[in-house]
Design a protein around this motif. Structure first.
Motif, PDB file in Angstrom:
ATOM      1  N   GLY A 183       1.080  -0.887  -0.215  1.00 16.71           N
ATOM      2  CA  GLY A 183      -0.221  -0.151  -0.299  1.00 16.71           C
ATOM      3  C   GLY A 183       0.910   1.199  -0.411  1.00 16.71           C
ATOM      4  N   ILE A 184       1.931   1.314   0.859  1.00 21.69           N
ATOM      5  CA  ILE A 184       3.380   2.577   1.153  1.00 21.69           C
ATOM      6  C   ILE A 184       3.342   2.484   0.070  1.00 21.69           C
ATOM      7  N   PHE A 185       4.409   1.066  -0.796  1.00 19.07           N
ATOM      8  CA  PHE A 185       4.874   1.574  -2.194  1.00 19.07           C
ATOM      9  C   PHE A 185       3.291   2.334  -3.443  1.00 19.07           C
ATOM     10  N   ILE A 186       2.360   1.650  -3.569  1.00 19.95           N
ATOM     11  CA  ILE A 186       1.074   1.933  -4.678  1.00 19.95           C
ATOM     12  C   ILE A 186       0.854   3.586  -3.904  1.00 19.95           C
ATOM     13  N   GLN A 187       1.074   4.265  -3.199  1.00 16.96           N
ATOM     14  CA  GLN A 187       0.438   5.779  -2.296  1.00 16.96           C
ATOM     15  C   GLN A 187       1.896   6.643  -3.014  1.00 16.96           C
ATOM     16  N   ALA A 188       3.086   6.287  -2.834  1.00 16.34           N
ATOM     17  CA  ALA A 188       4.477   6.402  -3.485  1.00 16.34           C
ATOM     18  C   ALA A 188       4.098   6.499  -5.203  1.00 16.34           C
ATOM     19  N   SER A 189       3.393   5.226  -6.021  1.00 20.28           N
ATOM     20  CA  SER A 189       3.912   5.747  -7.083  1.00 20.28           C
ATOM     21  C   SER A 189       2.826   6.507  -7.599  1.00 20.28           C
ATOM     22  N   ILE A 190       1.763   6.948  -7.034  1.00 16.96           N
ATOM     23  CA  ILE A 190       0.940   7.628  -7.386  1.00 16.96           C
ATOM     24  C   ILE A 190       1.260   9.358  -6.935  1.00 16.96           C
ATOM     25  N   PHE A 200      13.496  15.090 -14.302  1.00 14.57           N
ATOM     26  CA  PHE A 200      11.605  15.263 -13.455  1.00 14.57           C
ATOM     27  C   PHE A 200      12.310  14.239 -12.781  1.00 14.57           C
ATOM     28  N   ALA A 201      13.321  13.528 -12.395  1.00 13.61           N
ATOM     29  CA  ALA A 201      12.462  12.288 -11.451  1.00 13.61           C
ATOM     30  C   ALA A 201      14.391  12.223 -10.738  1.00 13.61           C
ATOM     31  N   ASN A 202      14.550  12.963 -10.374  1.00 12.52           N
ATOM     32  CA  ASN A 202      15.613  13.584  -9.311  1.00 12.52           C
ATOM     33  C   ASN A 202      14.856  14.000  -8.665  1.00 12.52           C
ATOM     34  N   GLN A 203      15.292  14.062  -7.006  1.00 10.71           N
ATOM     35  CA  GLN A 203      14.843  14.493  -5.690  1.00 10.71           C
ATOM     36  C   GLN A 203      13.514  13.579  -5.700  1.00 10.71           C
ATOM     37  N   VAL A 204      13.736  12.302  -6.146  1.00 10.46           N
ATOM     38  CA  VAL A 204      12.108  11.578  -5.772  1.00 10.46           C
ATOM     39  C   VAL A 204      11.900  12.220  -3.754  1.00 10.46           C
ATOM     40  N   ALA A 205      12.593  11.692  -2.927  1.00  7.39           N
ATOM     41  CA  ALA A 205      12.084  12.121  -1.603  1.00  7.39           C
ATOM     42  C   ALA A 205      11.027  13.928  -1.303  1.00  7.39           C
ATOM     43  N   ASP A 206      11.682  14.859  -2.599  1.00 10.22           N
ATOM     44  CA  ASP A 206      11.142  16.015  -2.350  1.00 10.22           C
ATOM     45  C   ASP A 206       9.911  16.042  -2.796  1.00 10.22           C
ATOM     46  N   GLY A 244       8.006   7.423   7.626  1.00 16.75           N
ATOM     47  CA  GLY A 244       8.241   6.435   8.137  1.00 16.75           C
ATOM     48  C   GLY A 244       8.013   5.438   7.505  1.00 16.75           C
ATOM     49  N   GLU A 245       6.916   5.782   6.030  1.00 14.65           N
ATOM     50  CA  GLU A 245       6.294   5.465   5.059  1.00 14.65           C
ATOM     51  C   GLU A 245       7.517   5.957   3.728  1.00 14.65           C
ATOM     52  N   ARG A 246       6.915   7.200   4.310  1.00 15.10           N
ATOM     53  CA  ARG A 246       8.427   7.655   2.881  1.00 15.10           C
ATOM     54  C   ARG A 246      10.153   6.776   2.665  1.00 15.10           C
ATOM     55  N   SER A 247      10.868   6.665   4.396  1.00 15.74           N
ATOM     56  CA  SER A 247      11.687   6.518   4.531  1.00 15.74           C
ATOM     57  C   SER A 247      11.510   4.403   4.318  1.00 15.74           C
ATOM     58  N   PHE A 297       9.993   3.359   1.565  1.00 12.82           N
ATOM     59  CA  PHE A 297       9.827   3.768   0.420  1.00 12.82           C
ATOM     60  C   PHE A 297      11.012   3.745  -0.735  1.00 12.82           C
ATOM     61  N   LEU A 298      11.932   5.175  -0.187  1.00  9.02           N
ATOM     62  CA  LEU A 298      12.839   5.219  -0.583  1.00  9.02           C
ATOM     63  C   LEU A 298      13.866   4.344  -0.246  1.00  9.02           C
ATOM     64  N   THR A 299      14.085   3.213   0.424  1.00  8.10           N
ATOM     65  CA  THR A 299      15.319   2.456   1.062  1.00  8.10           C
ATOM     66  C   THR A 299      14.452   1.428  -0.228  1.00  8.10           C
ATOM     67  N   TRP A 300      13.597   1.221  -0.195  1.00  7.09           N
ATOM     68  CA  TRP A 300      13.551   0.166  -1.182  1.00  7.09           C
ATOM     69  C   TRP A 300      14.081   0.635  -2.826  1.00  7.09           C
ATOM     70  N   LEU A 301      13.228   1.458  -3.274  1.00  3.06           N
ATOM     71  CA  LEU A 301      13.001   2.096  -4.329  1.00  3.06           C
ATOM     72  C   LEU A 301      15.288   1.642  -4.181  1.00  3.06           C
ATOM     73  N   ASN A 302      16.136   2.562  -3.467  1.00  6.74           N
ATOM     74  CA  ASN A 302      17.022   2.752  -3.652  1.00  6.74           C
ATOM     75  C   ASN A 302      18.293   0.903  -4.076  1.00  6.74           C
ATOM     76  N   GLN A 303      17.624  -0.080  -3.167  1.00 11.66           N
ATOM     77  CA  GLN A 303      17.863  -0.802  -2.955  1.00 11.66           C
ATOM     78  C   GLN A 303      17.252  -1.767  -4.820  1.00 11.66           C
ATOM     79  N   SER A 304      16.590  -1.067  -5.338  1.00 11.29           N
ATOM     80  CA  SER A 304      15.855  -1.712  -6.632  1.00 11.29           C
ATOM     81  C   SER A 304      16.212  -1.496  -7.948  1.00 11.29           C
TER      82      SER A 304
END
Length: 219
Positions: free
Chosen positions: A93-100, A186-192, A200-203, A205-212
């Motif tokens: 759910g967190i990954f889907i929210q971030a993607s949207i 456009f794909a830079n600075q995802v955290a912003d 916690g949820e943002r962190s 997702f970003l951890t997963w993203l960086n390892q993928s």
């Protein structure tokens, strides 16, 4: 259900029981409504379209609030629902929210820099991609218009994507964005772009993203 003016309603906020945030609540005739999405003053058509989609097609009890500087859509809620929320979204759910949220960021950049016609074309292009890949519940233009306008953190229901859907979606979103902009800035600075998410949820997702495998695309 209702189209109301600011003087018709009362707006307050309550503390979310599990998150460090206030939840805006609109009160009208003894009923409570929770904020779903906010639109700029010039986006009346989009606000009305979302309101009609929720009320007519999804059977939701909703308020469209008209103010001089903005329009907002609110969905009926029982206050005890919020009080009983666990705040514990599943990992998917967190990954889907971030993607949207990233979809909305790309859409907004296209609209701001390239214009509304290009933004509409982008909606059609992303719809076609999701249709070809048979994404569940997000392969129609109506669904895409819904998801580029609604706050996914407040959505009553998220698309039933699995992790492989999230990976494919972010790959295709990046490919389309690069086509429209001619570069991948456009794909830079995802955290912003994910500031609305709880830390916690943002962190997570970003951890997963960086390892993928997506880490080279979204930074």
């Amino acid at each position: 259900m209702f189209i109301l003016k600011r003087q018709d309603v009362e707006i307050s906020s309550i503390q979310h029981p599990k998150k460090d945030q206030q939840v805006p609540i609109l009160h009208y005739q003894g009923q409570a409504f929770r904020l779903i999405s906010v639109f700029k003053a010039g986006q009346e058509e989009e606000a009305r379209a979302l309101w009609r989609e929720l009320t007519d097609n999804r059977g939701k009890a909703c308020v469209l609030l008209e103010e001089p500087e903005r329009f907002s859509v609110w969905g009926k809620v029982r206050l005890e629902q919020i009080e009983n929320e666990t705040g514990g979204n599943s990992k998917s759910g967190i990954f889907i929210q971030a993607s949207i949220l990233l979809l909305q960021a790309v859409h907004m950049d296209i609209e701001d820099f390239l214009g509304t016609k290009q933004a509409s074309l982008f909606e059609k292009d992303i719809t076609e991609v999701l249709k070809q890949q048979q994404f569940p519940e997000t392969n129609t233009i109506e669904a895409i218009k819904y998801w580029v306008s609604i706050n996914p953190l407040e959505a009553p229901k998220l698309p039933p994507w699995k992790e492989n859907h999230v990976v494919s979606f972010l790959q295709e979103l990046h490919k389309l964005g690069k086509t429209y902009f001619g570069n991948a800035n456009f794909a830079n600075q995802v955290a912003d772009k994910l500031q609305e998410m709880p830390e916690g949820e943002r962190s997570l997702f970003l951890t997963w993203l960086n390892q993928s495998s997506l880490s080279k695309l979204w930074q």
